[in-house]
Scaffold this motif. Structure first.
Motif, mmCIF file in Angstrom:
data_model
loop_
_atom_site.group_PDB
_atom_site.id
_atom_site.type_symbol
_atom_site.label_atom_id
_atom_site.label_comp_id
_atom_site.label_asym_id
_atom_site.label_seq_id
_atom_site.Cartn_x
_atom_site.Cartn_y
_atom_site.Cartn_z
ATOM 1 N N THR A 233 -33.984 -34.297 19.651
ATOM 2 C CA THR A 233 -33.810 -35.113 18.455
ATOM 3 C C THR A 233 -32.662 -36.111 18.521
ATOM 4 O O THR A 233 -33.074 -37.274 18.012
ATOM 5 C CB THR A 233 -33.314 -34.233 17.108
ATOM 6 N N LEU A 234 -31.688 -35.852 19.075
ATOM 7 C CA LEU A 234 -30.649 -36.727 19.498
ATOM 8 C C LEU A 234 -31.045 -38.062 20.307
ATOM 9 O O LEU A 234 -30.728 -39.299 20.014
ATOM 10 C CB LEU A 234 -29.381 -36.478 19.927
ATOM 11 N N ALA A 235 -31.852 -37.738 21.414
ATOM 12 C CA ALA A 235 -32.626 -38.661 22.171
ATOM 13 C C ALA A 235 -33.580 -39.633 21.342
ATOM 14 O O ALA A 235 -33.616 -41.063 21.506
ATOM 15 C CB ALA A 235 -33.342 -37.995 23.326
ATOM 16 N N ALA A 236 -34.296 -38.963 20.422
ATOM 17 C CA ALA A 236 -35.288 -39.775 19.617
ATOM 18 C C ALA A 236 -34.516 -40.527 18.632
ATOM 19 O O ALA A 236 -35.053 -41.807 18.358
ATOM 20 C CB ALA A 236 -35.994 -38.867 18.823
ATOM 21 N N ARG A 237 -33.259 -40.348 18.343
ATOM 22 C CA ARG A 237 -32.369 -41.095 17.461
ATOM 23 C C ARG A 237 -31.491 -42.147 18.287
ATOM 24 O O ARG A 237 -30.708 -43.013 17.738
ATOM 25 C CB ARG A 237 -31.425 -40.342 16.688
ATOM 26 N N GLY A 238 -31.937 -42.196 19.624
ATOM 27 C CA GLY A 238 -31.060 -43.425 20.305
ATOM 28 C C GLY A 238 -29.947 -42.827 21.100
ATOM 29 O O GLY A 238 -29.620 -43.976 21.882
ATOM 30 N N ALA A 239 -29.642 -41.563 21.381
ATOM 31 C CA ALA A 239 -28.379 -41.350 21.896
ATOM 32 C C ALA A 239 -28.953 -41.055 23.570
ATOM 33 O O ALA A 239 -30.273 -40.759 23.784
ATOM 34 C CB ALA A 239 -27.884 -40.100 21.572
ATOM 35 N N ARG A 240 -27.979 -41.034 24.347
ATOM 36 C CA ARG A 240 -28.525 -40.778 25.769
ATOM 37 C C ARG A 240 -27.729 -39.492 25.950
ATOM 38 O O ARG A 240 -26.417 -39.155 25.909
ATOM 39 C CB ARG A 240 -27.603 -41.705 26.633
ATOM 40 N N VAL A 241 -28.538 -38.250 26.156
ATOM 41 C CA VAL A 241 -28.225 -37.014 26.129
ATOM 42 C C VAL A 241 -28.103 -36.559 27.795
ATOM 43 O O VAL A 241 -29.288 -36.490 28.141
ATOM 44 C CB VAL A 241 -29.047 -36.221 25.067
ATOM 45 N N VAL B 246 -25.373 -42.211 16.357
ATOM 46 C CA VAL B 246 -25.487 -41.821 17.589
ATOM 47 C C VAL B 246 -26.253 -42.885 18.747
ATOM 48 O O VAL B 246 -26.198 -42.669 19.939
ATOM 49 C CB VAL B 246 -26.405 -40.449 17.774
ATOM 50 N N ALA B 247 -26.736 -43.798 17.980
ATOM 51 C CA ALA B 247 -27.661 -44.706 18.731
ATOM 52 C C ALA B 247 -26.922 -45.197 19.950
ATOM 53 O O ALA B 247 -25.826 -45.909 19.695
ATOM 54 C CB ALA B 247 -28.342 -45.744 17.831
ATOM 55 N N GLY B 248 -27.218 -45.245 21.153
ATOM 56 C CA GLY B 248 -26.608 -46.028 22.269
ATOM 57 C C GLY B 248 -25.406 -45.257 22.827
ATOM 58 O O GLY B 248 -24.652 -45.597 23.741
ATOM 59 N N ARG B 249 -25.132 -44.025 22.068
ATOM 60 C CA ARG B 249 -23.935 -43.212 22.553
ATOM 61 C C ARG B 249 -24.197 -42.217 23.304
ATOM 62 O O ARG B 249 -25.342 -41.772 23.413
ATOM 63 C CB ARG B 249 -23.117 -42.897 21.292
ATOM 64 N N ARG B 250 -23.212 -41.900 24.381
ATOM 65 C CA ARG B 250 -23.591 -40.784 25.319
ATOM 66 C C ARG B 250 -23.188 -39.417 24.846
ATOM 67 O O ARG B 250 -21.957 -39.515 24.455
ATOM 68 C CB ARG B 250 -23.028 -40.915 26.896
ATOM 69 N N LEU C 241 -25.798 -33.680 9.840
ATOM 70 C CA LEU C 241 -24.444 -34.087 9.530
ATOM 71 C C LEU C 241 -24.307 -35.772 9.893
ATOM 72 O O LEU C 241 -25.352 -36.317 10.513
ATOM 73 C CB LEU C 241 -23.473 -33.380 10.674
ATOM 74 N N PRO C 242 -23.548 -36.432 9.032
ATOM 75 C CA PRO C 242 -23.633 -37.735 9.341
ATOM 76 C C PRO C 242 -23.191 -38.088 10.692
ATOM 77 O O PRO C 242 -23.748 -39.413 11.117
ATOM 78 C CB PRO C 242 -22.193 -38.218 8.212
ATOM 79 N N ALA C 243 -22.304 -37.457 11.484
ATOM 80 C CA ALA C 243 -22.158 -38.048 12.718
ATOM 81 C C ALA C 243 -22.986 -37.733 13.780
ATOM 82 O O ALA C 243 -23.303 -38.295 14.837
ATOM 83 C CB ALA C 243 -20.960 -37.074 13.212
ATOM 84 N N PHE C 244 -24.474 -37.304 13.276
ATOM 85 C CA PHE C 244 -25.491 -37.137 14.117
ATOM 86 C C PHE C 244 -26.653 -37.929 13.697
ATOM 87 O O PHE C 244 -27.723 -37.815 14.120
ATOM 88 C CB PHE C 244 -25.995 -35.680 14.247
#
Length: 263
Positions: free
Chosen positions: A153-161, A133-137, A125-128
């Motif tokens: 995968t979200l962490a690899a894309r730069g999110a804080r999970v 997602v980079a830099g977002r919690r 999805l675009p939202a992911f």
């Protein structure tokens, strides 16, 4: 679906208690006799304090992801009495069942895939995507364990999970004697399984060999592959959700068309 295309069929429904009423009612209206055997026992966490504490700091997150209807129910039952949902915190999930439970709790504009209904579909999805997602919690509310693909995968894309457990899962609490006796007597027409975890519990039942030749209806190719690996010889892949399972059962027993995963 006119008439009663499943008349005389006994069909095992293995959803957790409290989640099987809809599909059982639909099958009964089509002439089937649902045989309930919950493969997963779902219970609230022993200590609600972490959920209560999280309710007070949800505004720290950009998005909260609910992995299942159970996650929605058990998390919100504890969190919403503590604090209202903060504006601006996006809600996301996977599966029409979770969307329906969220809608019943007043959540609109939920981010979820229209098809696929798995982590891979969510991640497309675009939202992911990385730019989103980079830099977002992002908080993932789930049961104990489960797949880690989404969070990794979200962490690899730069999110804080962050993960938070909001319910516990365990194996069946119901005596399997009725299910197995029905199968051994040749009266059980089909099984339905909606998770790989549930499949594992089913296969581990003493006497589960009596079930291996029955038609097994599953809503996802991943579950089908696992079923074939563990010895089920007649695995039928359906569309997602209860409606997909029901349509697959009617198509198989009516019959109209068949989509059988080679086992």
């Amino acid at each position: 679906m006119g008439g009663q295309p499943l008349a005389g069929r006994i069909i095992a429904i293995t959803r957790p208690a409290g989640q099987a009423d809809g599909i059982c009612a639909t099958l009964a209206a089509l002439g089937a006799e649902p045989l309930r055997f919950p493969l997963l026992t779902v219970a609230a966490v022993d200590d609600p304090a972490p959920l209560q504490a999280m309710a007070r700091r949800l505004a720290d997150y950009s998005m909260v992801f609910f992995v299942s209807p159970n996650a929605v129910r058990h998390a919100l039952d504890v969190m919403l009495p503590v604090a209202p949902w903060p504006p601006g915190v996006v809600v996301a999930t996977v599966g029409k069942g979770s969307e329906a439970v969220l809608a019943a709790r007043g959540f609109r504009d939920v981010i979820a895939p229209d098809q696929g209904f798995d982590s891979e579909s969510v991640l497309a999805l675009p939202a992911f995507q990385p730019a989103a997602v980079a830099g977002r919690r992002i908080l993932i509310l789930r049961g104990d364990g489960g797949r880690d693909l989404l969070g990794q995968t979200l962490a690899a894309r730069g999110a804080r999970v962050d993960y938070l457990t909001c319910y516990h899962r365990s194996g069946p609490a119901t005596d399997p004697a009725r299910l197995l006796d029905c199968a051994r007597a040749g009266r059980l027409s089909a099984l339905t399984i909606t998770s790989s975890e549930g499949l594992g519990y089913l296969r581990a039942l003493p006497g589960a060999e009596a079930l291996l030749e029955l038609p097994l209806f599953v809503p996802h190719p991943r579950i089908a592959g696992r079923a074939a690996e563990t010895g089920f010889s007649r695995v039928i892949v359906t569309e997602a959700g209860d409606s997909g399972l029901v349509a697959g059962l009617v198509d198989h027993f009516a019959p109209r068309n068949r989509n059988t995963y080679p086992g």
